[in-house]
Design an enzyme around this catalytic site. Structure first.
Site, PDB file in Angstrom:
ATOM      1  N   ARG A  42      17.209  -2.408  -2.340  1.00  0.00           N
ATOM      2  CA  ARG A  42      16.596  -1.110  -2.115  1.00  0.00           C
ATOM      3  C   ARG A  42      16.469  -0.791  -0.638  1.00  0.00           C
ATOM      4  O   ARG A  42      16.688   0.322  -0.203  1.00  0.00           O
ATOM      5  CB  ARG A  42      15.204  -1.097  -2.760  1.00  0.00           C
ATOM      6  N   TYR A  43      16.063  -1.791   0.148  1.00  0.00           N
ATOM      7  CA  TYR A  43      15.867  -1.586   1.578  1.00  0.00           C
ATOM      8  C   TYR A  43      17.100  -2.097   2.307  1.00  0.00           C
ATOM      9  O   TYR A  43      17.795  -2.979   1.814  1.00  0.00           O
ATOM     10  CB  TYR A  43      14.641  -2.363   2.053  1.00  0.00           C
ATOM     11  N   CYS A  97       0.958 -12.486 -17.073  1.00  0.00           N
ATOM     12  CA  CYS A  97      -0.130 -11.589 -16.673  1.00  0.00           C
ATOM     13  C   CYS A  97      -0.068 -10.338 -17.540  1.00  0.00           C
ATOM     14  O   CYS A  97       0.986  -9.720 -17.690  1.00  0.00           O
ATOM     15  CB  CYS A  97       0.037 -11.146 -15.226  1.00  0.00           C
ATOM     16  N   LYS A 142       8.103   0.658  -1.484  1.00  0.00           N
ATOM     17  CA  LYS A 142       6.676   0.543  -1.201  1.00  0.00           C
ATOM     18  C   LYS A 142       6.259   1.526  -0.109  1.00  0.00           C
ATOM     19  O   LYS A 142       6.909   1.609   0.920  1.00  0.00           O
ATOM     20  CB  LYS A 142       6.358  -0.882  -0.773  1.00  0.00           C
ATOM     21  N   ASP A 163       1.143  -0.129 -11.039  1.00  0.00           N
ATOM     22  CA  ASP A 163       2.364   0.625 -11.363  1.00  0.00           C
ATOM     23  C   ASP A 163       2.248   1.394 -12.685  1.00  0.00           C
ATOM     24  O   ASP A 163       1.343   1.167 -13.472  1.00  0.00           O
ATOM     25  CB  ASP A 163       3.552  -0.335 -11.467  1.00  0.00           C
ATOM     26  N   ARG A 213      16.821  -6.201   3.212  1.00  0.00           N
ATOM     27  CA  ARG A 213      16.278  -7.255   2.350  1.00  0.00           C
ATOM     28  C   ARG A 213      16.510  -6.947   0.882  1.00  0.00           C
ATOM     29  O   ARG A 213      16.603  -5.791   0.499  1.00  0.00           O
ATOM     30  CB  ARG A 213      14.793  -7.490   2.642  1.00  0.00           C
ATOM     31  N   CYS A 236       1.449  -7.208 -16.007  1.00  0.00           N
ATOM     32  CA  CYS A 236       2.805  -7.370 -15.458  1.00  0.00           C
ATOM     33  C   CYS A 236       3.536  -6.030 -15.324  1.00  0.00           C
ATOM     34  O   CYS A 236       3.626  -5.261 -16.271  1.00  0.00           O
ATOM     35  CB  CYS A 236       3.626  -8.306 -16.338  1.00  0.00           C
ATOM     36  N   ARG A 256       6.734  -5.910 -14.568  1.00  0.00           N
ATOM     37  CA  ARG A 256       8.121  -6.123 -15.000  1.00  0.00           C
ATOM     38  C   ARG A 256       8.157  -6.525 -16.462  1.00  0.00           C
ATOM     39  O   ARG A 256       9.022  -7.273 -16.896  1.00  0.00           O
ATOM     40  CB  ARG A 256       8.709  -7.231 -14.118  1.00  0.00           C
ATOM     41  N   ASP A 287       3.930   1.411  -4.878  1.00  0.00           N
ATOM     42  CA  ASP A 287       5.367   1.197  -5.075  1.00  0.00           C
ATOM     43  C   ASP A 287       5.842   2.431  -5.845  1.00  0.00           C
ATOM     44  O   ASP A 287       5.488   2.624  -7.005  1.00  0.00           O
ATOM     45  CB  ASP A 287       5.622  -0.104  -5.844  1.00  0.00           C
ATOM     46  N   CYS A 319       7.512 -17.156 -16.908  1.00  0.00           N
ATOM     47  CA  CYS A 319       6.339 -17.352 -16.051  1.00  0.00           C
ATOM     48  C   CYS A 319       5.535 -18.510 -16.597  1.00  0.00           C
ATOM     49  O   CYS A 319       5.644 -18.867 -17.775  1.00  0.00           O
ATOM     50  CB  CYS A 319       5.453 -16.114 -16.046  1.00  0.00           C
TER      51      CYS A 319
HETATM   52  C1  LIG Z   1       8.860  -5.570  -2.478  1.00  0.00           C
HETATM   53  C2  LIG Z   1      10.307  -5.575  -2.373  1.00  0.00           C
HETATM   54  C3  LIG Z   1      10.935  -6.113  -1.249  1.00  0.00           C
HETATM   55  C4  LIG Z   1      10.175  -6.687  -0.079  1.00  0.00           C
HETATM   56  O1  LIG Z   1       9.425  -5.673   0.559  1.00  0.00           O
HETATM   57  P1  LIG Z   1       8.431  -5.980   1.753  1.00  0.00           P
HETATM   58  O2  LIG Z   1       7.691  -4.709   1.956  1.00  0.00           O
HETATM   59  O3  LIG Z   1       9.263  -6.366   2.921  1.00  0.00           O
HETATM   60  O4  LIG Z   1       7.553  -7.100   1.319  1.00  0.00           O
HETATM   61  C5  LIG Z   1      12.318  -6.076  -1.217  1.00  0.00           C
HETATM   62  N1  LIG Z   1      13.035  -5.514  -2.220  1.00  0.00           N
HETATM   63  C6  LIG Z   1      12.444  -4.969  -3.299  1.00  0.00           C
HETATM   64  C7  LIG Z   1      13.279  -4.342  -4.350  1.00  0.00           C
HETATM   65  C8  LIG Z   1      11.059  -4.981  -3.422  1.00  0.00           C
HETATM   66  O5  LIG Z   1      10.474  -4.458  -4.500  1.00  0.00           O
END
Ligand SMILES: *Cc1c(COP(=O)(O)O)cnc(C)c1O
Length: 416
Positions: free
Chosen positions: A113-114, A130, A338, A294, A117, A133, A135, A331, A126
C-alpha cells in the site's frame, strides 16, 4: 504467579508443560464445553457462544484463560477472547475487507500500500482469536500457516521490488510458526539488499508469552534491526509472564512497540489507557499506535466515536511522558492507509468523519449508531483509586465529554 493448578481441568499439568508454548497451543479451549470448565457460563451464554462461532473460531490458550475472572462477563480478558451474540450483528457500514488488503495484493498474503513498505501475512493461525479481529474474513479460516511456496512468492515480489525497505510480517500470528520456519522467512528478507528492516506483529507476549524462549530471541537477534509490535489492549494483560517475555526480547536488542485498537468496554477510558501505556513503557515497550476500531463485519459493538480517541490522546498529552503517548490513527476504510487523527481529520457530517491520507485523497469513516454509555467497572476502580490518592485531576474537557459515566460514578461514591 499463575495458580493454574487450582482449575480442575489443569490440576495435573506440570510447570514444564504449562511453560511449553506448543502445549499451550495444542490445549487451546475451542468449545463451550471446555471453556465452561474454566469460567462460569450461563446456559443462555453457552447457546450464544455456539451461535457466534460460525463467524470467527474461538481458541483460548490455557494461560490466557487462566487470567479471566471466572464470574465476570465484563472482564477485559474474557471480552477479548470469548464471543458474544453481538458478533452476529452486521451493520450497514460494516465491510468484509475494510482495509482492501486483498485488493491491493500482488502476491499471496502480501499487501503493498505504501511506497516503501509491505505487509506480509504468513499464516491465518493465532494463539488466541481476538473477538475484535479486523482480519476476521480470513483469520482462523484454516488455523494453519501458508505454504512455503506461497510465502516464497511474497519474498520474490519483495526481492524484485527495489523500493521496499521495510517488511511487516503478520498474520494470524507469525509466532505460531516454528522458530525454524520463521528464521527461513526473516533470513531470506534480511539477505535482500534493499530490505533495511523487518517487523513482526504478534500477540504472543499477551496470549502465549511462553513462546518467547531464549532460543527464539537468539534467532531474532541475528537479524538486527528487528522490530516487534505487540498487541496489549488492557493493563491486566501485563502479567509476570508477559513481563518476562518482554524482558527477554528487549535484552536481546529487539525494539518493542505496541498497537492497540480503541475498544468499547475494554480500554476506552483515559485512565485505563494511561495505565496501559505507562506499564508498557516501564517494560520497554513503546506505545506506537492506538487505532480507531475498523469497520470489519460483526465488531460494531467494540467501536467508539472518533472523538473519544481524540479525547484520550489529549488527556495523555501532558499527563504522562511523551514517550508513552501513541499516535491515534484511523486505518481508512477503502484502503487509504493509516491516517493520523485529529491532524488529518478534514470534516464531519453526522456520523461520517472525513479523513485525508498521505496522498491527499479523502476517505470516510462511519461512526457507530448507538453510543449508549455502558457501565465500566474497571475504569471506575482505576480512576477512583487514583483520584483518591490525589494523583490525577480530571481535565475540564473530559468531565463533560466523556460519556462513560466515569466521573459521575466517582462523584456518586460515598466517601470511605
Ligand atoms: C500498517 C501497515 C503497514 C505499516 O505501516 P506503519 O504506519 O509504517 O506502521 C504497512 N503496510 C500495510 C498494508 C499496513 O496496513
Amino acid at each position: 504467579m499463575n495458580d493454574y493448578n487450582a482449575i480442575s481441568l489443569w490440576k495435573d499439568v506440570t510447570p514444564e508443560l504449562w511453560n511449553d508454548w506448543h502445549w499451550q497451543i495444542r490445549n487451546r479451549l475451542s468449545s463451550v464445553e471446555q471453556l465452561s470448565q474454566v469460567i462460569n457460563l450461563e446456559e443462555t451464554e453457552k447457546h450464544i457462544i455456539r451461535d457466534s462461532l460460525n463467524t470467527l473460531r474461538m481458541a483460548v490458550t490455557p494461560y490466557y484463560a487462566s487470567l479471566m475472572d471466572q464470574n465476570d462477563p465484563e472482564d477485559p480478558i474474557r471480552i477479548r477472547s470469548v464471543p458474544t451474540m453481538m458478533e452476529t450483528m452486521i451493520m450497514p457500514e460494516d465491510m468484509v475487507d475494510p482495509l482492501h488488503e486483498d485488493i491491493d495484493s500482488p502476491a499471496p498474503g502480501l499487501t503493498h500500500r505504501y511506497p516503501d513498505r509491505v505487509l506480509l501475512l504468513v499464516t491465518d493461525q493465532c494463539g488466541d482469536y481476538c473477538r475484535h479481529c479486523t482480519r476476521r474474513r480470513t483469520v482462523g479460516e484454516t488455523d494453519r500457516a501458508r505454504t512455503k511456496e506461497e510465502i516464497d512468492l511474497g519474498i520474490d515480489y519483495i526481492r524484485k521490488t527495489k523500493g521496499v525497505r521495510d517488511v511487516v510480517i503478520s498474520g494470524g500470528d507469525p509466532l505460531t510458526l516454528e522458530t525454524g520456519r520463521l528464521e527461513y522467512i526473516i533470513s531470506a528478507l534480511h539477505s535482500i539488499d534493499h530490505v533495511e528492516m523487518v517487523r513482526l506483529g504478534t500477540a504472543a507476549p499477551v496470549t502465549f508469552p511462553q513462546r518467547i524462549t531464549e532460543e527464539f530471541v537468539e534467532m531474532l537477534s541475528k537479524y538486527s534491526p528487528i522490530f516487534l509490535n505487540t498487541h496489549f489492549i488492557h493493563p491486566k494483560e501485563i502479567t509476570e509472564e508477559a513481563k518476562a517475555a518482554l524482558k527477554l526480547l528487549a535484552n536481546a536488542g529487539i525494539v518493542l512497540g505496541n498497537q492497540t485498537p480503541l475498544l468499547r468496554g475494554i480500554n476506552d477510558c483515559p485512565y485505563i489507557m494511561k495505565e496501559l501505556v505507562q506499564q508498557l513503557t516501564y517494560n520497554r515497550v513503546r506505545p506506537y499506535y492506538i487505532y480507531q476500531c475498523d469497520l470489519s463485519q460483526g465488531i460494531s459493538h467494540f467501536r467508539t466515536s472518533v472523538q473519544e480517541g481524540i479525547d484520550i490522546s489529549e488527556f495523555l498529552q501532558g499527563h504522562t511522558s511523551g514517550l508513552a503517548i501513541p499516535q491515534f490513527m484511523i486505518d481508512a476504510p477503502g484502503g487509504g492507509g493509516k491516517i493520523p487523527v485529529p491532524r488529518n481529520l478534514v470534516g464531519r457530517d453526522g456520523r461520517i468523519v472525513y479523513v485525508r491520507n498521505f496522498e491527499g485523497d479523502t476517505f470516510q469513516y462511519v461512526e457507530p449508531e448507538n453510543l449508549m454509555a455502558p457501565a465500566c467497572p474497571q475504569a471506575c476502580q482505576i480512576c477512583y483509586q487514583r483520584v483518591e490518592r490525589g494523583q490525577d485531576m480530571p481535565p475540564v474537557g473530559l468531565q463533560k465529554n466523556f460519556h462513560r459515566g466515569v466521573w459521575q460514578t466517582i462523584n456518586a461514591r460515598p466517601n470511605p
